[in-house]
Design an enzyme around this catalytic site. Structure first.
Site, PDB file in Angstrom:
ATOM      1  N   LYS A  53       0.844  -1.205   0.000  1.00  0.00           N
ATOM      2  CA  LYS A  53       0.000   0.000   0.000  1.00  0.00           C
ATOM      3  C   LYS A  53       0.878   1.253   0.000  1.00  0.00           C
ATOM      4  O   LYS A  53       0.601   2.217  -0.709  1.00  0.00           O
ATOM      5  CB  LYS A  53      -0.938  -0.009   1.210  1.00  0.00           C
ATOM      6  CG  LYS A  53      -2.094  -0.982   1.036  1.00  0.00           C
ATOM      7  CD  LYS A  53      -2.865  -1.248   2.309  1.00  0.00           C
ATOM      8  CE  LYS A  53      -3.878  -2.366   2.075  1.00  0.00           C
ATOM      9  NZ  LYS A  53      -4.550  -2.825   3.297  1.00  0.00           N
ATOM     10  N   GLN A  97      -4.753  -1.293   9.507  1.00  0.00           N
ATOM     11  CA  GLN A  97      -4.678  -2.653   8.957  1.00  0.00           C
ATOM     12  C   GLN A  97      -5.262  -3.660   9.943  1.00  0.00           C
ATOM     13  O   GLN A  97      -4.884  -3.692  11.109  1.00  0.00           O
ATOM     14  CB  GLN A  97      -3.200  -2.992   8.653  1.00  0.00           C
ATOM     15  CG  GLN A  97      -2.997  -4.319   7.972  1.00  0.00           C
ATOM     16  CD  GLN A  97      -3.595  -4.368   6.554  1.00  0.00           C
ATOM     17  OE1 GLN A  97      -3.424  -3.449   5.765  1.00  0.00           O
ATOM     18  NE2 GLN A  97      -4.303  -5.438   6.259  1.00  0.00           N
ATOM     19  N   ASP A 120     -11.419   2.850   3.849  1.00  0.00           N
ATOM     20  CA  ASP A 120     -11.760   1.421   3.788  1.00  0.00           C
ATOM     21  C   ASP A 120     -13.278   1.220   3.733  1.00  0.00           C
ATOM     22  O   ASP A 120     -13.748   0.136   3.400  1.00  0.00           O
ATOM     23  CB  ASP A 120     -11.227   0.706   5.040  1.00  0.00           C
ATOM     24  CG  ASP A 120      -9.996  -0.131   4.753  1.00  0.00           C
ATOM     25  OD1 ASP A 120      -9.764  -0.457   3.583  1.00  0.00           O
ATOM     26  OD2 ASP A 120      -9.282  -0.461   5.724  1.00  0.00           O
TER      27      ASP A 120
END
Ligand code: NDP
Length: 295
Positions: A53, A97, A120
């Site tokens: 990422k 994460q 997200d």
């Protein structure tokens, strides 16, 4: 024989488009769009994801802020970092994460992220916005799947779609997106009766189960479009090495389907590309600028 849907190539095109818009954003706003990624602990798979990422964010011309915290970090410390990132005007998107180490309440952490920086799309506010059709952030993996489906099939109106899996991050938002695209949607899960018969009805199959090669070719309606979200590491026969397989048994499904995503190289690359896209959308919105059409 099914056509292979090249998620890697599609994702590369999307990333290039994001990169062009990211340069325009930086020129307009006088600063780059910024994505912060928080990793707690040393889970090897998470480390790989966070590294990719970071690399992809920098390649797209956006600022990447990486925060690595030790596995014994307590929830209060993590929440304080999230609050700091929420307040930082250089940070447009925040991604924590998952999974988080035991002892940290994931839902509490997700709830602490500003919905306007929740790239997200896991915050309940964004789940609610998706549910009622308001602009927000949609989880990256199902949005990437929808892009692949529309690219392959065009208008999805009236098509029968079966989504196998009902998680908050894949199955449920996928079903909502397909419903919004006018498909007729069935959500299947571990309690579904006669799953093969349900799947056999589908013009579109989205498999998000987490069970290696569970869905075999004889479950697939001839000509169907099969999107395999699963990422399962299995040991390779006659070798110590492991390999990645999806939730669909590719070799048998490929013989029946009209088109199918491989694993790897299908849905996986789309997730990061859509994350970059979401982060750039967040930047435009946070800066009070119009989001460019087609982004
Ligand atoms: P979850 O474990 O959260 O959900 C799995 C779903 O599958 C559940 O709804 C479960 O049903 C259902 N299920 C489990 N067993 C069966 C069965 N035998 N028959 C029918 N349904 C079943 O997984 P995720 O949604 O997080 O992930 C799914 C897969 O996608 C995983 O392989 C994961 O690694 C992968 N993934 C890939 C991403 C990518 O970037 N490509 C991103 C995210 C995930 P029930 O609700 O009844 O328990």
């Amino acid at each position: 024989m099914a056509e292979r849907i090249d998620g890697k190539a599609f994702a590369a095109t999307l990333r290039a488009k994001v990169g062009e818009h990211a340069a325009q954003f930086a020129a307009q706003a006088g600063r780059p769009a910024g994505l912060a990624v928080v990793l707690v602990g040393e889970d090897p798979a998470s480390q790989v994801y966070v590294r990719s990422k970071h690399k992809a964010t920098v390649e797209a011309g956006m600022a990447s802020f990486e925060h690595r915290l030790p596995a014994d970090t307590d929830e209060a410390t993590l929440l304080a970092l999230v609050a700091q990132l929420n307040a930082d005007p250089a940070v447009d998107g925040i991604l924590v994460q998952l999974p988080l180490p035991a002892g940290i309440d994931e839902q509490a952490v997700i709830a602490a992220i500003s919905p306007d920086k929740d790239v997200d799309g896991f915050h309940v506010i964004n789940a609610g916005r998706l549910s009622v059709g308001q602009p927000g952030f949609v989880p990256c993996t199902p949005l990437g799947c929808l892009m692949l489906l529309k690219d392959r099939l065009g208008d999805l109106s009236g098509l029968e779609a079966v989504v196998i899996g009902r998680s908050n991050i894949v199955g449920k938002p996928m079903a909502q997106l397909l419903t919004d695209a006018n498909a007729t949607v069935t959500i299947a899960h571990s309690r579904t009766r006669d799953l093969p018969a349900v799947v056999r009805r589908a013009d579109i199959v989205v498999a998000a189960v987490g069970r290696p090669e569970m869905i075999t070719g004889d479950w697939i309606k001839p000509g169907a479009c099969v999107i395999d979200v699963g990422i399962n590491r299995v040991s390779a026969p006659d070798s110590d090495k492991s390999r990645l397989v999806g939730d669909v048994e590719f070799d048998s499904a490929e013989k029946v389907a009209g088109s199918i995503t491989p694993v790897p190289g299908g849905v996986g690359p789309m997730t990061i590309a859509v994350l970059l896209r979401n982060a750039l959308v967040a930047a435009y919105r946070n800066q009070g600028l119009d989001v460019p059409a087609g982004l």
